[in-house]
Design a protein around this motif. Sequence first.
Motif, PDB file in Angstrom:
ATOM      1  N   GLY A 185       0.797  -1.230   0.060  1.00  0.00           N
ATOM      2  CA  GLY A 185      -0.033  -0.024  -0.102  1.00  0.00           C
ATOM      3  C   GLY A 185       0.878   1.368   0.132  1.00  0.00           C
ATOM      4  O   GLY A 185       0.118   2.285  -0.094  1.00  0.00           O
ATOM      5  N   GLN A 186       2.090   1.134   0.240  1.00  0.00           N
ATOM      6  CA  GLN A 186       2.889   2.421   0.243  1.00  0.00           C
ATOM      7  C   GLN A 186       3.507   2.639  -1.004  1.00  0.00           C
ATOM      8  O   GLN A 186       3.806   1.796  -2.054  1.00  0.00           O
ATOM      9  CB  GLN A 186       4.306   2.190   1.027  1.00  0.00           C
ATOM     10  CG  GLN A 186       5.107   2.930   1.212  1.00  0.00           C
ATOM     11  CD  GLN A 186       5.011   4.089   2.201  1.00  0.00           C
ATOM     12  OE1 GLN A 186       4.621   3.954   3.201  1.00  0.00           O
ATOM     13  NE2 GLN A 186       4.894   5.484   1.664  1.00  0.00           N
ATOM     14  N   VAL A 187       3.259   3.760  -1.320  1.00  0.00           N
ATOM     15  CA  VAL A 187       3.945   4.423  -2.824  1.00  0.00           C
ATOM     16  C   VAL A 187       5.534   4.286  -2.698  1.00  0.00           C
ATOM     17  O   VAL A 187       5.821   5.116  -1.941  1.00  0.00           O
ATOM     18  CB  VAL A 187       3.327   5.594  -3.231  1.00  0.00           C
ATOM     19  CG1 VAL A 187       3.868   6.222  -4.679  1.00  0.00           C
ATOM     20  CG2 VAL A 187       1.624   5.651  -3.304  1.00  0.00           C
ATOM     21  N   ILE A 188       6.126   4.011  -3.528  1.00  0.00           N
ATOM     22  CA  ILE A 188       7.719   4.046  -3.641  1.00  0.00           C
ATOM     23  C   ILE A 188       7.961   4.923  -5.001  1.00  0.00           C
ATOM     24  O   ILE A 188       7.684   4.513  -5.952  1.00  0.00           O
ATOM     25  CB  ILE A 188       8.519   2.798  -3.878  1.00  0.00           C
ATOM     26  CG1 ILE A 188       7.664   1.743  -2.819  1.00  0.00           C
ATOM     27  CG2 ILE A 188       9.786   2.882  -3.690  1.00  0.00           C
ATOM     28  CD1 ILE A 188       7.867   2.077  -1.285  1.00  0.00           C
ATOM     29  N   LEU A 189       8.437   6.091  -4.731  1.00  0.00           N
ATOM     30  CA  LEU A 189       8.571   7.118  -5.941  1.00  0.00           C
ATOM     31  C   LEU A 189       9.975   6.965  -6.118  1.00  0.00           C
ATOM     32  O   LEU A 189      10.821   7.557  -5.118  1.00  0.00           O
ATOM     33  CB  LEU A 189       7.977   8.145  -5.623  1.00  0.00           C
ATOM     34  CG  LEU A 189       8.164   9.520  -6.628  1.00  0.00           C
ATOM     35  CD1 LEU A 189       7.618   9.163  -7.873  1.00  0.00           C
ATOM     36  CD2 LEU A 189       7.682  10.723  -6.113  1.00  0.00           C
ATOM     37  N   ASN A 190      10.709   6.736  -7.258  1.00  0.00           N
ATOM     38  CA  ASN A 190      12.149   6.760  -7.529  1.00  0.00           C
ATOM     39  C   ASN A 190      12.819   6.074  -6.429  1.00  0.00           C
ATOM     40  O   ASN A 190      13.914   6.473  -6.017  1.00  0.00           O
ATOM     41  CB  ASN A 190      12.490   8.090  -7.990  1.00  0.00           C
ATOM     42  CG  ASN A 190      12.010   8.859  -8.840  1.00  0.00           C
ATOM     43  OD1 ASN A 190      11.529   8.026 -10.028  1.00  0.00           O
ATOM     44  ND2 ASN A 190      11.500   9.902  -9.073  1.00  0.00           N
ATOM     45  N   GLY A 191      12.384   4.684  -6.032  1.00  0.00           N
ATOM     46  CA  GLY A 191      13.309   4.268  -4.903  1.00  0.00           C
ATOM     47  C   GLY A 191      12.950   4.645  -3.564  1.00  0.00           C
ATOM     48  O   GLY A 191      13.527   3.830  -2.628  1.00  0.00           O
ATOM     49  N   LYS A 192      12.306   5.684  -3.238  1.00  0.00           N
ATOM     50  CA  LYS A 192      12.096   6.100  -1.741  1.00  0.00           C
ATOM     51  C   LYS A 192      10.692   6.022  -1.571  1.00  0.00           C
ATOM     52  O   LYS A 192       9.770   6.636  -2.246  1.00  0.00           O
ATOM     53  CB  LYS A 192      12.644   7.704  -1.872  1.00  0.00           C
ATOM     54  CG  LYS A 192      14.078   7.675  -1.921  1.00  0.00           C
ATOM     55  CD  LYS A 192      14.676   9.202  -1.896  1.00  0.00           C
ATOM     56  CE  LYS A 192      16.112   9.389  -2.084  1.00  0.00           C
ATOM     57  NZ  LYS A 192      16.574  10.520  -1.961  1.00  0.00           N
ATOM     58  N   PRO A 193      10.521   5.504  -0.534  1.00  0.00           N
ATOM     59  CA  PRO A 193       8.787   5.576  -0.081  1.00  0.00           C
ATOM     60  C   PRO A 193       8.237   6.921   0.211  1.00  0.00           C
ATOM     61  O   PRO A 193       9.143   7.901   0.811  1.00  0.00           O
ATOM     62  CB  PRO A 193       8.972   4.991   1.439  1.00  0.00           C
ATOM     63  CG  PRO A 193      10.236   4.032   1.282  1.00  0.00           C
ATOM     64  CD  PRO A 193      11.261   5.164   0.614  1.00  0.00           C
ATOM     65  N   VAL A 194       7.162   7.257  -0.212  1.00  0.00           N
ATOM     66  CA  VAL A 194       6.734   8.645  -0.176  1.00  0.00           C
ATOM     67  C   VAL A 194       6.139   8.828   1.300  1.00  0.00           C
ATOM     68  O   VAL A 194       5.713   7.536   1.852  1.00  0.00           O
ATOM     69  CB  VAL A 194       5.174   8.697  -1.113  1.00  0.00           C
ATOM     70  CG1 VAL A 194       4.363   9.957  -0.928  1.00  0.00           C
ATOM     71  CG2 VAL A 194       5.701   8.502  -2.663  1.00  0.00           C
ATOM     72  N   GLN A 195       6.609   9.624   1.996  1.00  0.00           N
ATOM     73  CA  GLN A 195       6.165   9.943   3.150  1.00  0.00           C
ATOM     74  C   GLN A 195       4.821   9.485   3.704  1.00  0.00           C
ATOM     75  O   GLN A 195       3.810  10.366   2.744  1.00  0.00           O
ATOM     76  CB  GLN A 195       6.657  11.474   3.924  1.00  0.00           C
ATOM     77  CG  GLN A 195       6.321  11.682   5.385  1.00  0.00           C
ATOM     78  CD  GLN A 195       6.824  13.266   5.831  1.00  0.00           C
ATOM     79  OE1 GLN A 195       7.603  13.518   4.914  1.00  0.00           O
ATOM     80  NE2 GLN A 195       6.138  13.484   6.686  1.00  0.00           N
ATOM     81  N   ARG A 196       4.236   8.967   4.715  1.00  0.00           N
ATOM     82  CA  ARG A 196       2.941   8.751   4.822  1.00  0.00           C
ATOM     83  C   ARG A 196       2.827   8.542   6.435  1.00  0.00           C
ATOM     84  O   ARG A 196       3.489   7.695   7.313  1.00  0.00           O
ATOM     85  CB  ARG A 196       2.560   7.554   4.381  1.00  0.00           C
ATOM     86  CG  ARG A 196       1.108   6.837   4.485  1.00  0.00           C
ATOM     87  CD  ARG A 196       0.878   5.686   3.586  1.00  0.00           C
ATOM     88  NE  ARG A 196      -0.040   4.793   4.055  1.00  0.00           N
ATOM     89  CZ  ARG A 196      -0.771   3.805   3.443  1.00  0.00           C
ATOM     90  NH1 ARG A 196      -1.025   4.144   1.984  1.00  0.00           N
ATOM     91  NH2 ARG A 196      -1.547   2.942   3.844  1.00  0.00           N
ATOM     92  N   GLN A 197       1.678   9.270   6.906  1.00  0.00           N
ATOM     93  CA  GLN A 197       1.635   9.145   8.335  1.00  0.00           C
ATOM     94  C   GLN A 197       0.104   9.034   8.692  1.00  0.00           C
ATOM     95  O   GLN A 197      -0.759   9.721   8.211  1.00  0.00           O
ATOM     96  CB  GLN A 197       1.738  10.903   8.964  1.00  0.00           C
ATOM     97  CG  GLN A 197       1.770  10.892  10.465  1.00  0.00           C
ATOM     98  CD  GLN A 197       2.028  12.173  11.081  1.00  0.00           C
ATOM     99  OE1 GLN A 197       2.201  13.130  10.245  1.00  0.00           O
ATOM    100  NE2 GLN A 197       2.197  12.541  12.297  1.00  0.00           N
TER     101      GLN A 197
END
Length: 287
Positions: free
Chosen positions: A128-140
């Motif tokens: 469910g986590q978006v990984i953008l260009n190898g880095k997880p998009v911050q999600r809280q």
Amino acid sequence: MAEERGVAENPKAAAGEKSETREFLTFLVKLALFVFVLRSFIVAPFNIPSESMQPRLLIGDYLIVAKWPYGYSRYSLPFSLPLIPGRVFASTPQRGDVAVFKAPPAQSQDYIKRVIGLPGDIIEIRDGQVILNGKPVQRQKIADLVIPVTQNMIDATRKEGGMSPCFRPEFEEERDGGRYCRYPQYRETLPGGKSYNVLDVVGDGPADNRDPVVVPEGRLFLMGDNRDRSADSRFPAEVGGGIGLVPEQNLVGKALFTVFSTDGSANWLLPWTWVSAARFNRIGEGF
């Protein structure tokens, strides 16, 4: 003598009537041209028929969409008239923009989604986590979204053949004598700083894990904020299914603000219900 005067006056009266008719038709033509230019190149209305963009957008919201931010193509025009070759005054959206576009593969329906991936980006979905260009998009994790069950939510559920307007019965609760939906909610922040709330109620849904994909030139990766109820770029472009990677040429405009919202309970034959059905607190909300 009276008959002669009557005969003499009739042509003038007929000429006057023709002049008035001509002026009225000219006014209608000018009005139609004004509306055509307004809707094609400046702003256009758009209504929300589904829950794919909850929590920001609810069924029954009416928006104003700006036509100029991304340039113009045939899809900017009413009925997608083929009067514009290719795309002119083109501009690529920014990550986080909420865009209206013609949905692939048919290019016949207007969809609204959030821009997540731009040309050259690598997008992956993991648990469910978006990984953008190898880095997880911050999600809280933030407070649950609690919204009342409205008539238009019930109507949409019936059309889809669902059992609960809250997606699943476990997300529905009764409080204060009414029915409510309670959804787990998160605050997502893209690398450029754009933040927005998303819903992700199912931890192991079919869209929660997707292999990495490179967004090619001229394409966009778009997602709904309601991650478990959105047919978007995580799925291949199929009629009645996903939309794949959307060509920038399909862009129609950028969502600006909400101009009206209704819960679907109004009876159009009973004008006083128009007021009780309106959600005035949603009017004027921007993006």
